[in-house]
Design an enzyme around this catalytic site. Structure first.
Site, PDB file in Angstrom:
ATOM      1  CB  SER A 192      -5.983  -0.061  -2.461  1.00  0.00           C
ATOM      2  OG  SER A 192      -5.738  -0.743  -3.677  1.00  0.00           O
ATOM      3  NE  ARG A 193     -10.361   6.531  -2.013  1.00  0.00           N
ATOM      4  CZ  ARG A 193     -10.455   6.490  -3.341  1.00  0.00           C
ATOM      5  NH1 ARG A 193      -9.494   5.910  -4.039  1.00  0.00           N
ATOM      6  NH2 ARG A 193     -11.485   7.021  -3.962  1.00  0.00           N
ATOM      7  CG  LEU A 194      -4.408   0.231   1.466  1.00  0.00           C
ATOM      8  CD1 LEU A 194      -3.698  -1.067   1.097  1.00  0.00           C
ATOM      9  CD2 LEU A 194      -5.164   0.067   2.793  1.00  0.00           C
TER      10      LEU A 194
END
Length: 215
Positions: A192-194
């Site tokens: 989630s691009r975290l």
């Protein structure tokens, strides 16, 4: 073109190759050595390739891919022609940035620091380990300077091949640079691009401040 752009825009790749835990030591070099070793053992494509950026004499930043060849307690080392564009830029402004990226591991390391020439003994030792053709190339190539033709370059190789039929000494204009870090960021891709971003920042007392950044 629209189809191509749609493919790029709709690429929502999930990063899931790893994570950065909360125990990193009190300096960046152990983790740097660990990641470099893992990149080699994986194996990854071109594990020792890194992009080195300098500020050109014209005021514009410039980047190029080089190979890091040694990791010292003080930093990371690469070799080049001192009279090249990057060499002239470093002489005028030793502040540099290096970026290592391994897509297979979804990792990158961002290094900000100062570049300085390594001792001549270190440059001599590494130069001696190079293949003969690379040694001759270091003499023949006036790196970054205007070249009128490929033939001109190949003729210079022939000249130096005849001049040095056996032992090829290191030219004084060729050698190593040590990048002495003041800031090192470790980036690990996460879902989630975290992403995980862990930063070591050198403080005035030469100890390292450690913190996370938002992805």
């Amino acid at each position: 073109m629209d189809d191509f752009l749609n493919v790029i825009r709709n690429d929502h790749h999930q990063f899931d190759k790893g994570k950065l835990e909360d125990h990193y030591g009190d300096e960046p070099f152990a983790l740097l050595a660990k990641w470099l070793r893992e990149a080699i053992e994986k194996p990854t494509t071109e594990p020792n390739a890194m992009t080195v950026s300098t500020l050109g004499l014209d005021g514009f930043p410039r980047a190029r891919v080089v190979y890091w060849k040694e990791l010292l307690e003080e930093g990371i080392v690469f070799y080049t022609n001192y009279t090249s564009d990057k060499g002239k830029a470093i002489e005028a402004n030793p502040q540099v940035h290096a970026l290592l990226y391994w897509p297979e591991m979804e990792r990158q390391i961002s290094i900000t620091g100062f570049a300085e020439k390594v001792p001549v003994e270190m440059s001599d030792a590494y130069f001696e380990s190079r293949p003969r053709g690379s040694k001759l190339g270091a003499w023949a190539s006036h790196q970054s300077h205007l070249l009128n033709s490929r033939e001109e370059l190949e003729k210079r190789v022939e000249v130096y091949s005849e001049k040095f039929p056996d032992f090829v000494p290191r030219p004084t204009h060729w050698g190593g640079y040590l990048i002495r870090p003041i800031n090192v960021e470790f980036w690990q891709g996460r879902p989630s691009r975290l992403h995980d971003r862990i930063v070591f920042n050198l403080k005035p007392d030469n100890s390292w401040e450690l913190y996370r950044k938002n992805p």
